[in-house]
Design an enzyme around this catalytic site. Sequence first.
Site: not given
Length: 428
Positions: A308, A365
């Site tokens: 991330h 995600d």
Amino acid sequence: MSDSVATITGEDGKSAELPLLRGTHGPVVADVRGLRKETGLFTYDPGFASTASCKSSITYIDGAEGILLYRGYPIEQLAEHSSYLEVCYLLMYGELPTPAQMTSFEDIITNHTMVHENIRSFLNGFRYDAHPMAMMVGTVGAMSSFYHDSTDINNPEHREISAQRLIAKMPTLAAYCYNHHTGRPFLYPDNSLGYVANFTRMMFGVPAEEYKPDPTVVAALELIMLLHADHEQNASTSTVRLTGSSGANPFASIAAGIASLWGPAHGGANESVINMLDAILYSGETIEQTIARAKDKNDPFRLMGFGHRVYKNFDPRAKLIQKMCHDLLQQLGGDQPLFELAMELEKATLADEYFVERKLYPNVDFYSGIILRALDIPMNMFTVMFAMSRTVGWISHWMEMHEDPEFRIGRPQQVYTGAARRDYPTNT
């Protein structure tokens, strides 16, 4: 705030003392507002990655430690004890509601879930195959023409009513965009159902038979929405603030945020995860081959949904949604090759030193994409689900901005690299 200062000197020898500011958490910040006036200099920061564009008390992220706080409350505690609507109240008003306040808030949201009848006609004006995000951008922007009784941005009551309307009506609009795209009938909201259950009914129900929301589906969607409710000054939130800084009404500002979210580098990450898994599955390659390709610097292949930009250690939201993902897939059972592949990939990367050393763990995600696919939500609706969840964060920042005494229109500077002054050629 600190009494300390940083000093910077321009080319002409003029110096400026920049006050150093401290927030509740986070790094010390140099206040550069007086820099250009005192030295003729201004800062260069592409993407504003090192620039605080505002003061905010809504959300705090510590990417190094994997911390996400909504109004000071750890996301882990909210995910365990709270609901999406309670988090909405918290983000909007800054405090957890009392039971009476929560009941009142739920009643307000429930009673605002219907949309103007002409909005249904408006949606029917889109092509049969229009992308749901295109419909969301256009329809939310058009809402100001239907609810112009609450668009006075200088009126606190109008700002609050608009915020409540947006939170209440967004699931209805999201479901209607899906219905239009798939040719399904539009269902009116059912005020006897909770916020998320009502959405699943409007999305998947039909008038011919009673729809009973699946508690597991509702719980999974509620967790996804809670975890995506806000995420500090990201691209779409910054877009909402910048748009709103011009005095744009709340519906236009939120529509701008939806447009920003639509970009694949922002809201499309979970869709990229499913595309990647589909490609791996249909290629027939093994997990070992996939891992080897991901490690190969000369191979353009990249694992989607790992690591991330903000969280350098681990994504706290991923740890929360991981169990929900595993439980849901176990409950579904049967032949699920895509999900089996996803779990094998997760297991392989978590055990591989290459990914562990680089802290390339599955992020939110990765799991949210798998959950949405498992719930039969089409990929072109993934970002719509994100927008529906994030609306409360956007509108909370919009409201906070209008209450800020330092509020002013956004006007970034630039480093001009074009031609120097030149004269238009004339015939002599």
